[in-house]
Design an enzyme around this catalytic site. Structure first.
Site, short mmCIF file in Angstrom:
data_model
loop_
_atom_site.label_atom_id
_atom_site.label_comp_id
_atom_site.label_asym_id
_atom_site.label_seq_id
_atom_site.Cartn_x
_atom_site.Cartn_y
_atom_site.Cartn_z
N ARG A 7 71.96 42.91 -76.14
CA ARG A 7 71.41 41.64 -75.67
C ARG A 7 72.00 41.30 -74.32
NH1 ARG A 7 69.17 37.53 -78.53
NH2 ARG A 7 68.82 36.96 -76.38
N ARG A 63 61.47 48.29 -63.55
CA ARG A 63 60.77 49.52 -63.15
C ARG A 63 61.30 50.05 -61.81
NH1 ARG A 63 58.11 50.69 -67.16
NH2 ARG A 63 56.65 49.35 -68.24
N CYS A 74 57.23 42.02 -71.76
CA CYS A 74 57.70 40.68 -71.43
C CYS A 74 57.03 39.66 -72.34
CB CYS A 74 57.37 40.33 -69.98
SG CYS A 74 58.18 41.37 -68.76
N GLU A 77 59.81 32.68 -73.90
CA GLU A 77 60.69 32.04 -74.87
C GLU A 77 60.03 30.76 -75.40
OE1 GLU A 77 63.80 32.43 -76.30
OE2 GLU A 77 63.91 34.44 -75.44
N ARG A 89 65.98 36.71 -70.53
CA ARG A 89 66.71 37.40 -71.59
C ARG A 89 66.16 38.81 -71.74
NH1 ARG A 89 66.13 32.07 -73.46
NH2 ARG A 89 68.00 31.14 -74.34
N TYR A 107 76.06 38.53 -70.39
CA TYR A 107 75.51 37.21 -70.08
C TYR A 107 76.05 36.79 -68.72
CZ TYR A 107 73.77 37.17 -74.78
OH TYR A 107 73.08 37.49 -75.91
N ARG A 115 75.95 32.43 -75.16
CA ARG A 115 76.73 33.20 -76.13
C ARG A 115 78.16 33.40 -75.60
NH1 ARG A 115 74.33 36.16 -80.35
NH2 ARG A 115 76.51 36.30 -80.95
#
Length: 120
Positions: A7, A63, A74, A77, A89, A107, A115
Site C-alpha cells: 500500500r 506507465r 484507476c 475513492e 492511493r 506514505y 497510516r
C-alpha cells in the site's frame, strides 16, 4: 515466491496533470526502492484518487516509469466528509521472497496521516 500487496499514498498540492504525475511517480519509485523491486516484479497496481483529483489518471504516470506491460487500473475513492483531500492511493501486487512483515508500505507528504503506523 509469494504474492504480496503493498500500500502507498501521497497527496497533491494542486490538481494539475504535471504535479499529479510527479507525485505519483515519486510514490511508485519510493515503493520500488524501499522494497528492492523493479517493474518486472509487479503483477498489477490499482490506483485511486479522491474525487477532487480530475486532471489525469495516476496510471498514466506509472506507465512513464516502465509499467507498460503491467496491468494498471484507476478508480475514485469514496467521498467521505472530512477525509483528507487531494490523495492518490495505490495497492501494488508483487511477486517476492519477502515475508509479509518485511514489506515496506510508503506514505508521502500529508498522506503520512493516513497510516502513521506504516509511514516511513
Amino acid at each position: 515466491m509469494a504474492v504480496r500487496a503493498i500500500r502507498g499514498a501521497t497527496t497533491l498540492e494542486i490538481d494539475e496533470r504535471d504535479h499529479l504525475h510527479q507525485r505519483t511517480q515519486e510514490l511508485v519509485e519510493a515503493i520500488l526502492r524501499e522494497n528492492s523491486l523493479t517493474p518486472d516484479d509487479v503483477i498489477s497496481a490499482f490506483f485511486t484518487c479522491t474525487p477532487d483529483i480530475t486532471s489525469d489518471f495516476p496510471a498514466a504516470a506509472a506507465r512513464q516509469l516502465g509499467f507498460g506491460a503491467v496491468p494498471l487500473m484507476c478508480g475514485q475513492e469514496m467521498a467521505v466528509p472530512g477525509a483528507l483531500e487531494q490523495v492518490v492511493r495505490v495497492m501494488m501486487h508483487i511477486e517476492t521472497e519477502a515475508s509479509r512483515d518485511q514489506i515496506v508500505h510508503v506514505y508521502l507528504h500529508d498522506a503520512v496521516s493516513l497510516r502513521r503506523d506504516l509511514a516511513q
